[in-house]
Scaffold this motif. Sequence first.
Motif, PDB file in Angstrom:
ATOM      1  N   LEU A  58       0.654  12.156  -9.554  1.00 64.12           N
ATOM      2  CA  LEU A  58       0.084  13.452  -9.162  1.00 64.12           C
ATOM      3  C   LEU A  58       1.048  14.581  -9.500  1.00 64.12           C
ATOM      4  O   LEU A  58       0.634  15.633 -10.023  1.00 64.12           O
ATOM      5  N   ASN A  59       2.332  14.384  -9.229  1.00 59.72           N
ATOM      6  CA  ASN A  59       3.318  15.422  -9.533  1.00 59.72           C
ATOM      7  C   ASN A  59       3.417  15.703 -11.025  1.00 59.72           C
ATOM      8  O   ASN A  59       3.657  16.840 -11.442  1.00 59.72           O
TER       9      ASN A  59
ATOM     10  N   TRP B 273      -8.367  13.539  -7.918  1.00 63.04           N
ATOM     11  CA  TRP B 273      -7.180  13.117  -7.173  1.00 63.04           C
ATOM     12  C   TRP B 273      -7.510  12.754  -5.734  1.00 63.04           C
ATOM     13  O   TRP B 273      -6.849  11.895  -5.129  1.00 63.04           O
ATOM     14  N   GLU B 274      -8.531  13.355  -5.168  1.00 65.50           N
ATOM     15  CA  GLU B 274      -8.989  12.949  -3.838  1.00 65.50           C
ATOM     16  C   GLU B 274      -9.438  11.491  -3.867  1.00 65.50           C
ATOM     17  O   GLU B 274      -9.101  10.698  -2.970  1.00 65.50           O
TER      18      GLU B 274
ATOM     19  N   GLY C 175       7.146  23.763  -9.592  1.00 62.65           N
ATOM     20  CA  GLY C 175       7.401  24.404  -8.304  1.00 62.65           C
ATOM     21  C   GLY C 175       6.344  24.115  -7.259  1.00 62.65           C
ATOM     22  O   GLY C 175       6.483  24.512  -6.098  1.00 62.65           O
ATOM     23  N   PHE C 176       5.272  23.413  -7.658  1.00 63.42           N
ATOM     24  CA  PHE C 176       4.173  23.101  -6.748  1.00 63.42           C
ATOM     25  C   PHE C 176       4.060  21.608  -6.465  1.00 63.42           C
ATOM     26  O   PHE C 176       3.100  21.165  -5.845  1.00 63.42           O
ATOM     27  N   GLU C 177       5.028  20.827  -6.913  1.00 61.33           N
ATOM     28  CA  GLU C 177       4.960  19.383  -6.719  1.00 61.33           C
ATOM     29  C   GLU C 177       4.996  18.995  -5.239  1.00 61.33           C
ATOM     30  O   GLU C 177       5.455  19.772  -4.398  1.00 61.33           O
ATOM     31  N   ILE C 178       4.524  17.806  -4.952  1.00 56.47           N
ATOM     32  CA  ILE C 178       4.520  17.284  -3.586  1.00 56.47           C
ATOM     33  C   ILE C 178       5.902  16.721  -3.272  1.00 56.47           C
ATOM     34  O   ILE C 178       6.442  15.922  -4.034  1.00 56.47           O
ATOM     35  N   GLY C 179       6.481  17.132  -2.156  1.00 58.92           N
ATOM     36  CA  GLY C 179       7.828  16.707  -1.796  1.00 58.92           C
ATOM     37  C   GLY C 179       7.866  15.373  -1.061  1.00 58.92           C
ATOM     38  O   GLY C 179       6.876  14.929  -0.474  1.00 58.92           O
TER      39      GLY C 179
ATOM     40  N   ARG D  68       0.838  -1.208   0.000  1.00 60.63           N
ATOM     41  CA  ARG D  68       0.000   0.000   0.000  1.00 60.63           C
ATOM     42  C   ARG D  68       0.866   1.248   0.000  1.00 60.63           C
ATOM     43  O   ARG D  68       0.575   2.229  -0.705  1.00 60.63           O
ATOM     44  N   PHE D  69       1.958   1.236   0.756  1.00 64.63           N
ATOM     45  CA  PHE D  69       2.901   2.349   0.772  1.00 64.63           C
ATOM     46  C   PHE D  69       3.502   2.532  -0.617  1.00 64.63           C
ATOM     47  O   PHE D  69       3.602   3.655  -1.131  1.00 64.63           O
ATOM     48  N   ASP D  70       3.890   1.433  -1.244  1.00 65.79           N
ATOM     49  CA  ASP D  70       4.447   1.489  -2.609  1.00 65.79           C
ATOM     50  C   ASP D  70       3.463   2.128  -3.577  1.00 65.79           C
ATOM     51  O   ASP D  70       3.830   2.987  -4.391  1.00 65.79           O
ATOM     52  N   ARG D  71       2.202   1.693  -3.501  1.00 68.12           N
ATOM     53  CA  ARG D  71       1.184   2.219  -4.436  1.00 68.12           C
ATOM     54  C   ARG D  71       0.912   3.699  -4.185  1.00 68.12           C
ATOM     55  O   ARG D  71       0.672   4.461  -5.121  1.00 68.12           O
ATOM     56  N   LEU D  72       0.946   4.105  -2.914  1.00 63.37           N
ATOM     57  CA  LEU D  72       0.723   5.519  -2.594  1.00 63.37           C
ATOM     58  C   LEU D  72       1.834   6.376  -3.202  1.00 63.37           C
ATOM     59  O   LEU D  72       1.553   7.431  -3.795  1.00 63.37           O
ATOM     60  N   ILE D  73       3.082   5.928  -3.081  1.00 63.11           N
ATOM     61  CA  ILE D  73       4.190   6.681  -3.657  1.00 63.11           C
ATOM     62  C   ILE D  73       4.062   6.761  -5.175  1.00 63.11           C
ATOM     63  O   ILE D  73       4.302   7.823  -5.786  1.00 63.11           O
TER      64      ILE D  73
END
Length: 317
Positions: free
Chosen positions: A249-250, A307-308, A262-266, A238-243
């Motif tokens: 998303l980025n 995306w939600e 410049g707005f990507e998720i870090g 699940r962690f792998d799929r979230l990443i």
Amino acid sequence: MLADITPYTDLVQELDSLFENIDDEDEKEIVYPEYTRKDFLKDVYIDGDDYEKLNNLLNKKKNVILEGAPGVGKTFMAKRLAYSRIGYEDNSKILMIQFHQSYSYEDFIEGIRPVDGKFKVVDGVFKEFCLKAQSDKSNNYYCIIDEINRGNISKILGELMMLIETDKRDKEKLKLPYSGDEFYVPENLYIIGMLNTADRSLALIDYALRRRFSFYKVVPAFNNEKFRQYIEEYLDKRFDRLIEEIKKLNIAIDEDDSLGDGFEIGHSYFCQLNHDYEKELDDIVEYDILPMLKEYWFDDKVKYEEWEKKLTGVINE
């Protein structure tokens, strides 16, 4: 007949020994934990070539700004870059400050302050730090400025706009307006600023200041080999799929004309998770990432809901 004074003599000798030990402790040099290039590369998700580029920029320009989206670890990187160059985790050679809208020249360089019922000229934090570096030319010193574009930079720096230039270090002196002191910025002092590229409320850095700094872009490290190894240690699909979903998303954020890279998720949102990391992942999505996306796409409800659904779908598996 004289009383036996041996017990008192022993007590005096014991006290003398105790005070000698205290003095010896005071005179001992503080030992800082060693911190090298290898430690930096273990802690920060960039490779050796990028570390050398950043290191060379700082050597050449003496002033560097780390710019990037929120959560890419700019502050974390800045402090560890300083450690790696010092060779130790020595915070006495680092000045850590944050600019804001009320921060002023008087806070940074010098100003008039009330002291014991009288108004006196008081040194600011950067002037004090410069004087410290001037008196210790055998060591390097690092001023780390968080949110450097949140303050009125020209007003805060004043004559430092000239004095921080590489070719002016140790050579040019200017008279300060309050104290009348002749002041200069030494060669062994380096400035590392951090700039958040996703904050629309902040003014852009003006060209006069840009010329005095090199800008290094810090990007999300989801494709970095060390970060992938870090994720794999959890053995959690699940962690792998979230990443993987965050990486997609980025791409969507990057391709959005109103946003950009410049707005990507870090990646730092997912670093240093605690033992209850599964619940923490849920909270990161619900309370950190989704509110940010809602702000990004406040005028595009369909995109936000898309995306939600994707992100909550992963964490609810």
